[in-house]
Motif scaffolding. Structure first.
Motif, mmCIF file in Angstrom:
data_model
loop_
_atom_site.group_PDB
_atom_site.id
_atom_site.type_symbol
_atom_site.label_atom_id
_atom_site.label_comp_id
_atom_site.label_asym_id
_atom_site.label_seq_id
_atom_site.Cartn_x
_atom_site.Cartn_y
_atom_site.Cartn_z
ATOM 1 N N UNK A 165 79.935 51.039 -23.509
ATOM 2 C CA UNK A 165 78.811 50.589 -24.288
ATOM 3 C C UNK A 165 78.959 51.100 -25.725
ATOM 4 N N UNK A 166 78.870 50.211 -26.706
ATOM 5 C CA UNK A 166 78.997 50.641 -28.099
ATOM 6 C C UNK A 166 77.905 51.626 -28.506
ATOM 7 N N UNK A 167 78.294 52.513 -29.391
ATOM 8 C CA UNK A 167 77.371 53.481 -29.990
ATOM 9 C C UNK A 167 77.228 53.113 -31.468
ATOM 10 N N UNK A 168 76.335 53.758 -32.213
ATOM 11 C CA UNK A 168 76.253 53.457 -33.652
ATOM 12 C C UNK A 168 77.595 53.657 -34.373
ATOM 13 N N UNK A 169 78.376 54.649 -33.945
ATOM 14 C CA UNK A 169 79.667 54.899 -34.583
ATOM 15 C C UNK A 169 80.716 53.840 -34.220
ATOM 16 N N UNK A 170 80.640 53.289 -33.001
ATOM 17 C CA UNK A 170 81.668 52.338 -32.545
ATOM 18 C C UNK A 170 81.263 50.876 -32.696
ATOM 19 N N UNK A 171 79.992 50.594 -33.019
ATOM 20 C CA UNK A 171 79.532 49.203 -33.104
ATOM 21 C C UNK A 171 80.362 48.358 -34.071
ATOM 22 N N UNK A 172 80.724 48.853 -35.281
ATOM 23 C CA UNK A 172 81.551 48.024 -36.168
ATOM 24 C C UNK A 172 82.921 47.678 -35.557
ATOM 25 N N UNK A 173 83.477 48.582 -34.774
ATOM 26 C CA UNK A 173 84.752 48.335 -34.085
ATOM 27 C C UNK A 173 84.595 47.172 -33.106
ATOM 28 N N UNK A 174 83.549 47.217 -32.278
ATOM 29 C CA UNK A 174 83.340 46.172 -31.281
ATOM 30 C C UNK A 174 82.905 44.850 -31.908
ATOM 31 N N UNK A 175 82.123 44.903 -32.984
ATOM 32 C CA UNK A 175 81.752 43.671 -33.695
ATOM 33 C C UNK A 175 82.992 42.981 -34.244
ATOM 34 N N UNK A 176 83.902 43.750 -34.817
ATOM 35 C CA UNK A 176 85.145 43.191 -35.359
ATOM 36 C C UNK A 176 86.007 42.619 -34.238
ATOM 37 N N UNK A 177 86.108 43.332 -33.123
ATOM 38 C CA UNK A 177 86.910 42.844 -31.997
ATOM 39 C C UNK A 177 86.372 41.507 -31.504
ATOM 40 N N UNK A 178 85.051 41.331 -31.497
ATOM 41 C CA UNK A 178 84.457 40.059 -31.074
ATOM 42 C C UNK A 178 84.860 38.925 -32.013
ATOM 43 N N UNK A 179 85.196 39.258 -33.265
ATOM 44 C CA UNK A 179 85.665 38.263 -34.237
ATOM 45 C C UNK A 179 87.186 38.118 -34.230
ATOM 46 N N UNK A 180 87.870 38.869 -33.353
ATOM 47 C CA UNK A 180 89.328 38.809 -33.303
ATOM 48 C C UNK A 180 90.011 39.651 -34.351
ATOM 49 N N UNK A 181 89.347 40.722 -34.792
ATOM 50 C CA UNK A 181 89.912 41.640 -35.789
ATOM 51 C C UNK A 181 89.987 43.039 -35.211
ATOM 52 N N UNK A 182 91.087 43.730 -35.501
ATOM 53 C CA UNK A 182 91.203 45.137 -35.134
ATOM 54 C C UNK A 182 90.893 45.949 -36.379
ATOM 55 N N UNK A 183 89.718 46.581 -36.386
ATOM 56 C CA UNK A 183 89.289 47.376 -37.538
ATOM 57 C C UNK A 183 89.225 48.847 -37.139
ATOM 58 N N UNK A 184 89.697 49.692 -38.057
ATOM 59 C CA UNK A 184 89.621 51.138 -37.877
ATOM 60 C C UNK A 184 89.072 51.737 -39.163
ATOM 61 N N UNK A 185 88.862 53.036 -39.145
ATOM 62 C CA UNK A 185 88.305 53.716 -40.308
ATOM 63 C C UNK A 185 89.386 54.393 -41.139
#
Length: 127
Positions: free
Chosen positions: A1-21
């Motif tokens: 389950x996404x947390x506030x820290x991981x939500x941008x990672x999972x949102x990007x994955x749903x768009x087909x992007x691998x995003x990191x910090x």
């Protein structure tokens, strides 16, 4: 389950992007998502889209499936082209020692699992 820290990672994955910090103070990219840089402790961070390229750093083949997985499957650590390592799965190839060669070139792919989309990696030759 996404947390506030991981939500941008999972949102990007749903768009087909691998995003990191990446830290805006020391410039180093890192994975897993967190509120401050693991290298210099700065909270001045940004998210960026990776190239999606990686190499196989390490793996184990499991024959006892976790819920939602079919055995055998590879639990792998990949080295992203941008530097950080991440734990993932290898897909698109039979998971045998003969097919999983350390340092092999990989590319990211995504799979919906329940309510989230997760990044996985497949050999470049399969692409």
């Amino acid at each position: 389950m996404p947390t506030p820290e991981t939500q941008p990672f999972f949102d990007a994955a749903a768009r087909g992007e691998l995003r990191i910090q990446r830290c805006l103070d020391c410039g180093r990219p890192f994975f897993h998502p967190r509120p401050c840089c693991p290298f210099c402790a700065s909270a001045d961070l940004e998210w960026f889209t990776t190239s999606g390229r990686a190499t196989l750093y390490s793996y184990t083949i499991t024959h006892r499936p976790a819920p939602g997985f079919e055995a055998p499957y590879a639990i792998a650590v990949v080295q992203l082209a941008e530097g950080p390592r991440m734990m993932t799965n290898i897909v698109g190839v039979e998971n045998t020692p003969g097919n999983l060669v350390l340092d092999m070139d990989l590319r990211v792919t995504f799979e919906q699992r329940g309510d989230v989309t997760i990044p996985q990696f497949t050999p470049v030759e399969v692409a």
